[in-house]
Scaffold this active site. Sequence first.
Site, PDB file in Angstrom:
ATOM      1  N   GLU A 102      23.647  36.188  61.975  1.00  0.00           N
ATOM      2  CA  GLU A 102      22.315  37.218  62.326  1.00  0.00           C
ATOM      3  C   GLU A 102      20.999  36.330  61.488  1.00  0.00           C
ATOM      4  O   GLU A 102      20.793  35.647  60.562  1.00  0.00           O
ATOM      5  CB  GLU A 102      22.404  38.388  61.821  1.00  0.00           C
ATOM      6  N   CYS A 115      14.733  35.294  58.206  1.00  0.00           N
ATOM      7  CA  CYS A 115      15.583  34.872  56.614  1.00  0.00           C
ATOM      8  C   CYS A 115      17.233  34.567  58.275  1.00  0.00           C
ATOM      9  O   CYS A 115      17.411  35.143  58.517  1.00  0.00           O
ATOM     10  CB  CYS A 115      16.085  36.826  56.258  1.00  0.00           C
ATOM     11  N   CYS A 122      31.030  33.937  54.534  1.00  0.00           N
ATOM     12  CA  CYS A 122      31.036  33.042  52.835  1.00  0.00           C
ATOM     13  C   CYS A 122      32.005  33.112  52.616  1.00  0.00           C
ATOM     14  O   CYS A 122      33.172  33.893  52.272  1.00  0.00           O
ATOM     15  CB  CYS A 122      29.566  33.892  52.055  1.00  0.00           C
ATOM     16  N   CYS A 126      31.207  37.680  46.631  1.00  0.00           N
ATOM     17  CA  CYS A 126      30.590  38.797  45.680  1.00  0.00           C
ATOM     18  C   CYS A 126      31.076  39.591  45.748  1.00  0.00           C
ATOM     19  O   CYS A 126      31.328  40.162  47.108  1.00  0.00           O
ATOM     20  CB  CYS A 126      28.830  37.815  45.823  1.00  0.00           C
ATOM     21  N   CYS A 129      28.791  42.210  47.871  1.00  0.00           N
ATOM     22  CA  CYS A 129      27.573  42.015  49.020  1.00  0.00           C
ATOM     23  C   CYS A 129      29.165  42.022  50.059  1.00  0.00           C
ATOM     24  O   CYS A 129      29.746  41.592  49.823  1.00  0.00           O
ATOM     25  CB  CYS A 129      27.316  40.346  49.050  1.00  0.00           C
ATOM     26  N   GLY A 180      26.097  33.643  53.982  1.00  0.00           N
ATOM     27  CA  GLY A 180      26.118  32.305  53.680  1.00  0.00           C
ATOM     28  C   GLY A 180      25.948  31.620  52.503  1.00  0.00           C
ATOM     29  O   GLY A 180      25.082  31.956  52.226  1.00  0.00           O
ATOM     30  N   GLU A 181      26.618  30.408  51.878  1.00  0.00           N
ATOM     31  CA  GLU A 181      26.105  29.733  50.392  1.00  0.00           C
ATOM     32  C   GLU A 181      25.732  28.643  51.367  1.00  0.00           C
ATOM     33  O   GLU A 181      26.269  27.691  51.170  1.00  0.00           O
ATOM     34  CB  GLU A 181      27.371  29.378  49.210  1.00  0.00           C
ATOM     35  N   SER A 212      17.894  30.214  48.753  1.00  0.00           N
ATOM     36  CA  SER A 212      18.511  30.618  47.584  1.00  0.00           C
ATOM     37  C   SER A 212      20.399  30.990  47.779  1.00  0.00           C
ATOM     38  O   SER A 212      21.545  30.546  48.332  1.00  0.00           O
ATOM     39  CB  SER A 212      18.687  32.428  48.162  1.00  0.00           C
ATOM     40  N   SER A 234      20.214  33.815  42.235  1.00  0.00           N
ATOM     41  CA  SER A 234      21.020  35.117  42.737  1.00  0.00           C
ATOM     42  C   SER A 234      21.161  34.691  40.704  1.00  0.00           C
ATOM     43  O   SER A 234      22.844  34.458  41.248  1.00  0.00           O
ATOM     44  CB  SER A 234      22.024  34.411  43.640  1.00  0.00           C
ATOM     45  N   LEU A 235      21.374  35.110  40.409  1.00  0.00           N
ATOM     46  CA  LEU A 235      21.146  35.951  38.684  1.00  0.00           C
ATOM     47  C   LEU A 235      22.750  36.468  38.628  1.00  0.00           C
ATOM     48  O   LEU A 235      23.253  36.616  38.037  1.00  0.00           O
ATOM     49  CB  LEU A 235      20.795  35.206  38.299  1.00  0.00           C
ATOM     50  N   HIS A 236      21.563  38.067  38.764  1.00  0.00           N
ATOM     51  CA  HIS A 236      22.024  39.332  39.002  1.00  0.00           C
ATOM     52  C   HIS A 236      23.085  39.799  38.069  1.00  0.00           C
ATOM     53  O   HIS A 236      23.485  40.768  37.630  1.00  0.00           O
ATOM     54  CB  HIS A 236      23.551  39.247  40.047  1.00  0.00           C
ATOM     55  N   ASN A 312      21.335  47.515  47.984  1.00  0.00           N
ATOM     56  CA  ASN A 312      21.981  47.881  49.345  1.00  0.00           C
ATOM     57  C   ASN A 312      23.542  48.650  49.517  1.00  0.00           C
ATOM     58  O   ASN A 312      24.503  47.642  49.868  1.00  0.00           O
ATOM     59  CB  ASN A 312      21.518  47.094  50.339  1.00  0.00           C
ATOM     60  N   CYS A 355      19.452  43.062  52.641  1.00  0.00           N
ATOM     61  CA  CYS A 355      20.687  42.226  52.088  1.00  0.00           C
ATOM     62  C   CYS A 355      21.850  42.579  52.343  1.00  0.00           C
ATOM     63  O   CYS A 355      22.184  43.801  51.706  1.00  0.00           O
ATOM     64  CB  CYS A 355      19.669  41.902  51.041  1.00  0.00           C
TER      65      CYS A 355
END
Length: 380
Positions: A102, A115, A122, A126, A129, A180-181, A212, A234-236, A312, A355
């Site tokens: 996508e 984006c 992935c 996480c 996600c 993906g990473e 990212s 991406s700390l979170h 989200n 996201c």
Amino acid sequence: MNVPVNLLDKPVKQNLLGMTLQDLEVFFTESGEKAFRASQVMKWLHQLLAADFDDMTNISKNLRETLKQIATIDAPEIVFDQTSKDGTRKWVMQLEGGNKIETVYIPESTRGTLCISSQVGCALDCSFCSTARQGFSRNLTAAEIIAQVWMASRLLKQTDQENQNKDEQRITNVVLMGMGEPLLNYDNVLKAVTILMEDNAYGLSKRRVTLSTSGVLPKLDLLGEQSDVALAVSLHAVTDEVRDSLVPINKKYPLKELMASCRRYIQNQKAKSHITFEYVMLNGVNDSRSDALKLVKLLKGIPAKVNLIPFNPFPDSGYDCSPMPVIKEFKDQLMKSGLVATIRKTRGEDIDAACGQLVGKVEDKSRRERKFDQPRYGMN
Ligand code: SAH
């Protein structure tokens, strides 16, 4: 020109979309052509968005015929194209072999951000996600990464022409924040980022291309040495305990090492820059006043911006988004301590483009259809 052959003596066609200027120079000189053809062809591909060698009118007919024999301009097929009420446009592209990825275009008053995805699915798993649910299928090639930008540019231009838009829709920024990473597909991502910043191609400045990552550390250090793309991390979470549960790669590369690597990244940059830290707001998980204060401490000494992302939701995620007053308070706390903080506006919700929703209904739908259709072979 020498036509490369494979073991079966069939010509191997190379997709030119994923080639950097240097790759194209090698391609042309190895084929007995002049190196300057590389920049000519690169402009045709990425600036004039040519899909056909016959359009490349400043190239001799002979060379165009040879190119048709040995090269392709190959982009994935668009299987879904929808525009949200807020103007956000989402495409689902089907790759060779059937996998889907996508790409999302987010127009704003002063810029247009694309984006893009770097992998099918992935592997990071996480917990908040939805892409993680899909698991990991494979890396995208450099051509498949760039084809998203190429295809989006073509389709936006087409829409502008059809609607006779006065203000053309432009891609001014590209973020690797789709599926993906990126750092787990390092070589192809580096090539793609190089093409995005190449003057003969998209010519985006380094501030306008953002990668990212969840923090794949050896690769993050390598990226700092080899590129000066803008970085988002991406700390979170602010403790290893919480981050382990949200971003499992933290068990391998814990916070202390991640922050040290971020400091090295900034030191490696030639020009003054900052790192964007993404922080998803999860109700009761990472959104307390004490979390905000710890975040300030953690980022001390790093030129940083914090981007708070309202979570989200997706079915059975097990998380709720923090209430907006809590997010605002969290932001105020950061700002009071001198940090720059923003709250990300959620875009394209009505078409599942936000996201973590990037696998979405198209994949589910095609799975359902397959069940009643015929079995797919070679897939588990
Ligand atoms: N793998 C990369 C890029 C992918 S996602 C990375 O980890 O940075 C881009 C951003 O969206 C990341 O910060 C990711 O953590 C965040 N994200 C993923 N799912 C989300 C969700 N459901 N709600 C809000 N943000 C989410």
